[in-house]
Design a protein around this motif. Structure first.
Motif, PDB file in Angstrom:
ATOM      1  N   ASP A   1       0.814  -1.216   0.000  1.00 16.88           N
ATOM      2  CA  ASP A   1       0.000   0.000   0.000  1.00 16.88           C
ATOM      3  C   ASP A   1       0.847   1.266   0.000  1.00 16.88           C
ATOM      4  N   SER A   2       2.164   1.101  -0.089  1.00 16.27           N
ATOM      5  CA  SER A   2       3.100   2.223  -0.212  1.00 16.27           C
ATOM      6  C   SER A   2       4.417   1.681  -0.741  1.00 16.27           C
ATOM      7  N   ALA A   3       5.349   2.571  -1.028  1.00 12.73           N
ATOM      8  CA  ALA A   3       6.676   2.157  -1.502  1.00 12.73           C
ATOM      9  C   ALA A   3       7.722   3.090  -0.923  1.00 12.73           C
ATOM     10  N   VAL A   4       8.929   2.556  -0.739  1.00 12.32           N
ATOM     11  CA  VAL A   4      10.029   3.322  -0.144  1.00 12.32           C
ATOM     12  C   VAL A   4      11.161   3.432  -1.158  1.00 12.32           C
ATOM     13  N   LEU A   5      11.613   4.648  -1.373  1.00  8.28           N
ATOM     14  CA  LEU A   5      12.753   4.920  -2.238  1.00  8.28           C
ATOM     15  C   LEU A   5      13.989   5.120  -1.369  1.00  8.28           C
ATOM     16  N   THR A   6      15.095   4.511  -1.770  1.00 10.64           N
ATOM     17  CA  THR A   6      16.375   4.731  -1.098  1.00 10.64           C
ATOM     18  C   THR A   6      17.357   5.291  -2.111  1.00 10.64           C
ATOM     19  N   PHE A   7      17.988   6.398  -1.759  1.00  8.44           N
ATOM     20  CA  PHE A   7      18.879   7.094  -2.673  1.00  8.44           C
ATOM     21  C   PHE A   7      20.337   6.796  -2.337  1.00  8.44           C
ATOM     22  N   ALA A   8      21.225   7.154  -3.253  1.00 11.62           N
ATOM     23  CA  ALA A   8      22.634   6.774  -3.137  1.00 11.62           C
ATOM     24  C   ALA A   8      23.292   7.334  -1.883  1.00 11.62           C
ATOM     25  N   ASP A   9      22.818   8.475  -1.393  1.00 10.72           N
ATOM     26  CA  ASP A   9      23.423   9.083  -0.203  1.00 10.72           C
ATOM     27  C   ASP A   9      22.774   8.613   1.095  1.00 10.72           C
ATOM     28  N   GLY A  10      21.887   7.618   0.996  1.00  9.72           N
ATOM     29  CA  GLY A  10      21.259   7.065   2.183  1.00  9.72           C
ATOM     30  C   GLY A  10      19.912   7.662   2.536  1.00  9.72           C
ATOM     31  N   ARG A  11      19.544   8.770   1.911  1.00  8.79           N
ATOM     32  CA  ARG A  11      18.239   9.356   2.192  1.00  8.79           C
ATOM     33  C   ARG A  11      17.135   8.444   1.674  1.00  8.79           C
ATOM     34  N   THR A  12      15.969   8.515   2.303  1.00  6.00           N
ATOM     35  CA  THR A  12      14.831   7.716   1.879  1.00  6.00           C
ATOM     36  C   THR A  12      13.588   8.591   1.741  1.00  6.00           C
ATOM     37  N   ALA A  13      12.608   8.086   1.001  1.00  9.23           N
ATOM     38  CA  ALA A  13      11.316   8.756   0.880  1.00  9.23           C
ATOM     39  C   ALA A  13      10.254   7.674   0.731  1.00  9.23           C
ATOM     40  N   GLU A  14       9.141   7.838   1.439  1.00  9.85           N
ATOM     41  CA  GLU A  14       8.038   6.885   1.348  1.00  9.85           C
ATOM     42  C   GLU A  14       6.816   7.596   0.803  1.00  9.85           C
TER      43      GLU A  14
END
Length: 372
Positions: A138-151
């Motif tokens: 029901d959601s998804a999480v993005l992880t970026f190269a510098d360690g930051r995330t966004a849901e």
């Protein structure tokens, strides 16, 4: 979906190209909370000119951004296909959508600037290189190269032909080499040897080579694009002026002179790739748009137009369906048959005889994309 549900919807868009930027505009107009994550540290679009079809311009009219695009583009009435030496093979009016909407010719950079310029400040986040996507249903999480995330409740993968979202969740099949190179640049109209006399696209066809002249009147320039059969699948090949001149041998001497005058440092040189049709574009919370979903060869001039249509169709589906899951299924059902056909037609760019002449005993479309 109900207006209240749309306003509570958090959307993360990966990529700030045509599809991503257009999706950001269309989805933000629904009232959703939209963020765009772009890997580049600054936005810059190389290449040359493209044509925006009436259906695309009508989407801009619907979104209230028609004037922003129109002021950096030139309306066009028709296109011509000619032989290498200039004999007309075909002249066809651009299909029109009513009296007010025409095809518009625009530089790729101006187009991206116009799209990003109508987005709210702070919506686009640069320097976010996507590493992984975790689909939680029901959601998804993005992880970026510098360690930051966004849901987010909905992730839109607009990250192009080398899409990380597509690779992570849908298919790991690599882009497909077309057996062509594209050489693109923009020159002043004054340097076009009198070949630009109006605002209409012309394509000259020789053996194994096509030359496009696309006027950019609002810049007093013309987009000069040579597409030629070549067996070198290197993503960004090194090509000399002499090699480029060899591809235009036998063309109208004015086209040869334009090529001879080029500063090769201004020419964008790329091997041409597309992707095979992707069976499924979405999960319950992640969806692909634009080149990430259906990258196609440029022979039909439908890449950017299809990305804009995707953005509009996705917004339409979210408005009509009862849930994100249903909306994504409706979006794919609406758009995939159209883009599958455009991908198929776009691959029919050369005769079998021409292909076998350059690739004796080979099938160039079987080559996979090189690793960068």
């Amino acid at each position: 979906m109900h207006l209240s549900d749309l306003k509570n919807l958090k959307i993360a868009i990966v990529g700030a190209g045509y599809g991503g930027a257009a999706a950001a505009k269309a989805l933000s107009l629904l009232g959703a909370d939209v963020d765009v994550y772009e890997q580049a540290g600054r936005i810059g679009e190389v290449g040359a000119g493209i044509g925006l079809r009436p259906s695309t311009m009508n989407r801009f009219r619907e979104w209230g951004i028609f004037d922003a695009v129109a002021k950096v583009s030139s309306p066009s009435d028709y296109f011509e296909i000619l032989t290498a030496t200039g004999e007309r093979m075909m002249k066809e009016a651009w299909p029109a959508a009513g009296e007010q909407t025409h095809t518009h010719l625009i530089h790729r950079g101006d187009f991206i600037d116009a799209l990003l310029g109508v987005l709210p400040e702070g919506m686009v986040h640069l320097g976010h290189k996507l590493e992984t996507v975790q689909d939680k249903g029901d959601s998804a999480v993005l992880t970026f190269a510098d360690g930051r995330t966004a849901e987010a409740d909905l992730v839109v993968g607009g990250d192009g032909i080398k899409s990380v979202v597509r690779r992570e969740l849908f298919t790991d099949k690599a882009p497909v080499f077309s057996g062509e190179h594209a050489y693109r640049t923009v020159i002043d109209v004054d340097d076009a040897y009198g070949m630009v006399v109006d605002d209409n696209l012309r394509m000259y066809i020789g053996r194994g080579t096509k030359i496009y002249l696309l006027p950019l009147r609002h810049r007093n320039q013309v987009s000069f694009d040579v597409t030629a059969l070549c067996p070198d699948g290197t993503w960004a090949p090194q090509v000399t002026k002499d090699a480029l001149l060899a591809t235009v041998e036998g063309f109208d001497e004015r086209l040869v002179n334009i090529t001879r005058d080029l500063d090769m440092n201004t020419v964008n040189i790329r091997a041409v790739y597309d992707i095979d049709p992707v069976d499924t574009w979405h999960t319950d919370s992640v969806v692909l748009v634009g080149d990430a979903a259906h990258s196609m060869l440029h022979h039909q001039g439908q890449g950017a137009n299809s990305a804009i249509e995707d953005a509009g169709a996705l917004a339409d589906a979210l408005r009509r369906a009862d849930s994100v899951k249903e909306a994504l299924a409706l979006f794919q059902a609406t758009r995939k048959p159209v883009t599958d056909e455009l991908q198929r037609i776009s691959r029919q760019g050369w005769t079998e005889e021409e292909i076998h002449e350059v690739f004796p005993g080979q099938k160039p479309a079987s080559a996979a994309a090189p690793q960068e």
